[in-house]
Design a protein around this motif. Structure first.
Motif, PDB file in Angstrom:
ATOM      1  N   VAL A 191       0.866  -1.176   0.000  1.00 29.72           N
ATOM      2  CA  VAL A 191       0.000   0.000   0.000  1.00 29.72           C
ATOM      3  C   VAL A 191       0.904   1.228   0.000  1.00 29.72           C
ATOM      4  O   VAL A 191       1.583   1.517   0.985  1.00 29.72           O
ATOM      5  N   ASP A 192       0.908   1.933  -1.107  1.00 31.09           N
ATOM      6  CA  ASP A 192       1.824   3.066  -1.302  1.00 31.09           C
ATOM      7  C   ASP A 192       1.141   4.379  -0.916  1.00 31.09           C
ATOM      8  O   ASP A 192      -0.077   4.451  -0.775  1.00 31.09           O
ATOM      9  N   ARG A 193       1.973   5.414  -0.736  1.00 34.04           N
ATOM     10  CA  ARG A 193       1.533   6.796  -0.512  1.00 34.04           C
ATOM     11  C   ARG A 193       0.677   6.945   0.751  1.00 34.04           C
ATOM     12  O   ARG A 193      -0.332   7.651   0.757  1.00 34.04           O
ATOM     13  N   CYS A 194       1.076   6.293   1.809  1.00 32.22           N
ATOM     14  CA  CYS A 194       0.328   6.393   3.067  1.00 32.22           C
ATOM     15  C   CYS A 194       0.827   7.576   3.894  1.00 32.22           C
ATOM     16  O   CYS A 194       2.031   7.710   4.137  1.00 32.22           O
ATOM     17  N   ASP A 195      -0.103   8.401   4.337  1.00 28.02           N
ATOM     18  CA  ASP A 195       0.234   9.458   5.282  1.00 28.02           C
ATOM     19  C   ASP A 195      -0.051   8.932   6.693  1.00 28.02           C
ATOM     20  O   ASP A 195      -0.539   7.810   6.865  1.00 28.02           O
ATOM     21  N   PRO A 196       0.251   9.716   7.736  1.00 30.04           N
ATOM     22  CA  PRO A 196       0.038   9.213   9.101  1.00 30.04           C
ATOM     23  C   PRO A 196      -1.393   8.778   9.390  1.00 30.04           C
ATOM     24  O   PRO A 196      -1.615   7.811  10.124  1.00 30.04           O
ATOM     25  N   VAL A 197      -2.374   9.461   8.816  1.00 29.44           N
ATOM     26  CA  VAL A 197      -3.770   9.108   9.082  1.00 29.44           C
ATOM     27  C   VAL A 197      -4.134   7.789   8.409  1.00 29.44           C
ATOM     28  O   VAL A 197      -4.690   6.876   9.039  1.00 29.44           O
ATOM     29  N   SER A 198      -3.828   7.667   7.121  1.00 27.73           N
ATOM     30  CA  SER A 198      -4.176   6.435   6.410  1.00 27.73           C
ATOM     31  C   SER A 198      -3.374   5.253   6.931  1.00 27.73           C
ATOM     32  O   SER A 198      -3.835   4.109   6.883  1.00 27.73           O
ATOM     33  N   PHE A 199      -2.167   5.511   7.456  1.00 29.44           N
ATOM     34  CA  PHE A 199      -1.379   4.421   8.028  1.00 29.44           C
ATOM     35  C   PHE A 199      -2.152   3.710   9.131  1.00 29.44           C
ATOM     36  O   PHE A 199      -2.154   2.481   9.211  1.00 29.44           O
ATOM     37  N   ARG A 200      -2.808   4.457   9.983  1.00 28.80           N
ATOM     38  CA  ARG A 200      -3.513   3.841  11.111  1.00 28.80           C
ATOM     39  C   ARG A 200      -4.582   2.878  10.619  1.00 28.80           C
ATOM     40  O   ARG A 200      -4.718   1.761  11.129  1.00 28.80           O
ATOM     41  N   ASP A 201      -5.355   3.307   9.606  1.00 24.70           N
ATOM     42  CA  ASP A 201      -6.433   2.450   9.096  1.00 24.70           C
ATOM     43  C   ASP A 201      -5.874   1.202   8.421  1.00 24.70           C
ATOM     44  O   ASP A 201      -6.346   0.081   8.659  1.00 24.70           O
ATOM     45  N   VAL A 202      -4.877   1.399   7.555  1.00 24.38           N
ATOM     46  CA  VAL A 202      -4.310   0.265   6.828  1.00 24.38           C
ATOM     47  C   VAL A 202      -3.626  -0.697   7.793  1.00 24.38           C
ATOM     48  O   VAL A 202      -3.770  -1.925   7.688  1.00 24.38           O
ATOM     49  N   ALA A 203      -2.882  -0.156   8.753  1.00 28.43           N
ATOM     50  CA  ALA A 203      -2.170  -1.008   9.706  1.00 28.43           C
ATOM     51  C   ALA A 203      -3.143  -1.826  10.546  1.00 28.43           C
ATOM     52  O   ALA A 203      -2.897  -3.009  10.829  1.00 28.43           O
ATOM     53  N   GLU A 204      -4.254  -1.226  10.934  1.00 27.70           N
ATOM     54  CA  GLU A 204      -5.242  -1.961  11.729  1.00 27.70           C
ATOM     55  C   GLU A 204      -5.803  -3.141  10.943  1.00 27.70           C
ATOM     56  O   GLU A 204      -5.963  -4.246  11.479  1.00 27.70           O
ATOM     57  N   ARG A 205      -6.093  -2.930   9.666  1.00 26.72           N
ATOM     58  CA  ARG A 205      -6.604  -4.024   8.836  1.00 26.72           C
ATOM     59  C   ARG A 205      -5.541  -5.101   8.630  1.00 26.72           C
ATOM     60  O   ARG A 205      -5.841  -6.294   8.614  1.00 26.72           O
ATOM     61  N   ALA A 206      -4.297  -4.670   8.472  1.00 26.94           N
ATOM     62  CA  ALA A 206      -3.217  -5.622   8.214  1.00 26.94           C
ATOM     63  C   ALA A 206      -2.932  -6.497   9.428  1.00 26.94           C
ATOM     64  O   ALA A 206      -2.632  -7.689   9.294  1.00 26.94           O
ATOM     65  N   ARG A 207      -3.008  -5.929  10.610  1.00 21.33           N
ATOM     66  CA  ARG A 207      -2.676  -6.678  11.829  1.00 21.33           C
ATOM     67  C   ARG A 207      -3.671  -7.795  12.110  1.00 21.33           C
ATOM     68  O   ARG A 207      -3.361  -8.737  12.838  1.00 21.33           O
ATOM     69  N   GLU A 208      -4.854  -7.707  11.534  1.00 17.88           N
ATOM     70  CA  GLU A 208      -5.881  -8.720  11.784  1.00 17.88           C
ATOM     71  C   GLU A 208      -5.735  -9.942  10.879  1.00 17.88           C
ATOM     72  O   GLU A 208      -6.489 -10.902  11.013  1.00 17.88           O
ATOM     73  N   ARG A 209      -4.779  -9.913   9.952  1.00 20.18           N
ATOM     74  CA  ARG A 209      -4.626 -11.018   9.001  1.00 20.18           C
ATOM     75  C   ARG A 209      -3.767 -12.132   9.577  1.00 20.18           C
ATOM     76  O   ARG A 209      -2.857 -11.894  10.365  1.00 20.18           O
ATOM     77  N   ARG A 210      -4.023 -13.349   9.108  1.00 15.61           N
ATOM     78  CA  ARG A 210      -3.259 -14.505   9.560  1.00 15.61           C
ATOM     79  C   ARG A 210      -2.151 -14.894   8.588  1.00 15.61           C
ATOM     80  O   ARG A 210      -1.094 -15.363   8.998  1.00 15.61           O
ATOM     81  N   GLY A 211      -2.404 -14.746   7.294  1.00 10.52           N
ATOM     82  CA  GLY A 211      -1.418 -15.177   6.312  1.00 10.52           C
ATOM     83  C   GLY A 211      -0.897 -14.064   5.425  1.00 10.52           C
ATOM     84  O   GLY A 211       0.229 -14.128   4.934  1.00 10.52           O
ATOM     85  N   LEU A 212      -1.703 -13.049   5.187  1.00  5.25           N
ATOM     86  CA  LEU A 212      -1.334 -11.958   4.285  1.00  5.25           C
ATOM     87  C   LEU A 212      -0.213 -11.111   4.877  1.00  5.25           C
ATOM     88  O   LEU A 212      -0.253 -10.730   6.046  1.00  5.25           O
ATOM     89  N   LYS A 213       0.781 -10.821   4.051  1.00  7.84           N
ATOM     90  CA  LYS A 213       1.826  -9.869   4.436  1.00  7.84           C
ATOM     91  C   LYS A 213       1.503  -8.512   3.818  1.00  7.84           C
ATOM     92  O   LYS A 213       1.093  -8.439   2.657  1.00  7.84           O
ATOM     93  N   THR A 214       1.714  -7.453   4.578  1.00  2.38           N
ATOM     94  CA  THR A 214       1.423  -6.102   4.105  1.00  2.38           C
ATOM     95  C   THR A 214       2.652  -5.221   4.276  1.00  2.38           C
ATOM     96  O   THR A 214       3.278  -5.217   5.339  1.00  2.38           O
TER      97      THR A 214
END
Length: 408
Positions: A282-305
């Protein structure tokens, strides 16, 4: 290309009726991604094939070709990958430009002409076409191949039409999303082509002095226990280029989101459920969008982000996030990059340009380009350099925008 509702299967008609303006390129990329997936499944190679010889043909289409570089030691299953060397050919035709019967006849004639050239050097042959083949049509194509080169009679011939390609895409969710779903996703090679286009007037020099960062990304990809990596740094420091280069060997596994708003919760869920070990960038993340993307990524079991951008403050990077800061180049690295962009610059002038570029690869490329065009000289003051660099950036990236986005 039709943009389907997220998660819905694609049909043979979707594959067949790719738009005339982007269809040829999309079709070749799509087939390349399917080959890359097959190579990953069979031999563990995740590098996307580099398909060459894209030839525009008179009847509104494109022909392409790819040969596996090495003979493979795998069992024959009748699929895309098998023992020995395989030649892949791609026949895209605009079904709206001519009668279907005429299009098929044109492909038959092409195969009869081309197959004697490629057959002697391969052990297997695979044909991709965006036409939906039915009835005796696959047999007709096979007969055309063997009539032109009878010695191939005991070797595997695999033919994939629109229906077979659609089935393969529906069995591979991340590829279906890349090529047909709404959301602005793309493959690794397409993301690289976009970045190259942005630097078209400046050049595409080799990556300089990033060995440690490349190794860190490779370690993250190969570590089964890690799920989230933040590649963080200021603009023009070369974050996107770094990630592109680091993931070249894993290209068949990569789904690239150029903007964070394309990385929806549904996308994360679907990619996480895939059998393949997918890497979402996920490219071009600012501090705000980082929080949303990171939260979704941390919930995954196999996907790397991998999140690329300015990132959050240090206190917001939690223990379950690997952090890779990307800093400006040191003096030696900056000089090496300048030498690649504008060779032959004397040492003192190099020093002046390194200072003007601040060690940021993106800035150094622009400064080097200005110097080559004689639009900068060592006699200029720093504020004049910055002004000219700003004008170049405006010309390069903002000239095509409407007035309101340019002001923003």
């Amino acid at each position: 290309m039709r943009r389907a509702i997220f998660g819905l299967p694609v049909s043979a008609s979707d594959v067949e009726r790719l738009p005339a303006d982007t269809g040829p390129t999309d079709f070749v990329r799509l087939c390349g991604a399917l080959i890359g997936k097959a190579l990953a499944d069979h031999i563990g190679s995740f590098t996307l094939p580099e398909i060459s010889e894209r030839i525009t043909v008179p009847d509104g289409g494109v022909d392409g070709e790819y040969t596996t570089p090495d003979a493979l030691s795998v069992p024959e299953t009748g699929g895309l990958i098998g023992p020995g060397r395989t030649v892949f050919q791609f026949k895209y035709r605009d079904v709206g430009a001519a009668d279907r019967k005429k299009i098929l006849q044109g492909i038959v004639q092409k195969l009869r002409k081309e197959f004697p050239r490629v057959a002697p050097s391969c052990d297997r042959y695979v044909l991709f076409t965006n036409l939906e083949l039915s009835g005796t049509q696959p047999r007709r194509l096979r007969e055309a191949l063997l009539e032109s080169y009878p010695a191939f009679v005991n070797k595997p011939i695999v033919i994939r039409g629109a229906a077979e390609i659609a089935l393969a895409l529906n069995l591979t969710p991340h590829l279906r999303h890349l090529f047909f779903a709404q959301g602005g996703l793309c493959t690794l090679d397409f993301a690289q082509d976009e970045l190259k286009a942005a630097y078209q007037k400046i050049g595409w020099p080799p990556l300089v002095d990033r060995e440690q960062e490349l190794a860190a990304i490779a370690t993250f990809v190969n570590d089964e226990a890690t799920r989230l990596l933040l590649v963080q740094g200021l603009r023009y420091v070369g974050k996107t280029r770094l990630v592109l280069e680091a993931l070249r060997l894993f290209g068949a596994r990569v789904v690239w989101a150029s903007y964070p708003d394309t990385a929806s919760v549904d996308l994360f869920r679907d990619l996480d459920s895939a059998d393949a070990k997918i890497i979402l960038v996920v490219d071009r993340c600012d501090p705000v969008s980082f929080r949303d993307v990171a939260e979704r990524a941390r919930e995954r079991r196999g996907l790397k982000t991998i999140i690329v951008g300015l990132g959050p403050g240090p206190r917001e990077v939690t223990k379950d996030t690997d952090l890779l800061p990307v800093a400006a180049l040191d003096d030696q690295g900056a000089r090496e990059l300048l030498a690649a962009v504008a060779p032959g610059i004397p040492f003192m002038q190099q020093s002046w340009l390194v200072e003007a570029g601040g060690g940021f690869p993106g800035s150094l490329l622009h400064v080097g380009a200005l110097f080559k065009e004689s639009r900068l000289s060592p006699g200029r003051q720093p504020h004049d350099i910055q002004k000219r660099l700003g004008l170049l950036l405006e010309e390069q990236y903002l000239s095509a925008l409407d007035p309101e986005p340019r002001r923003a």
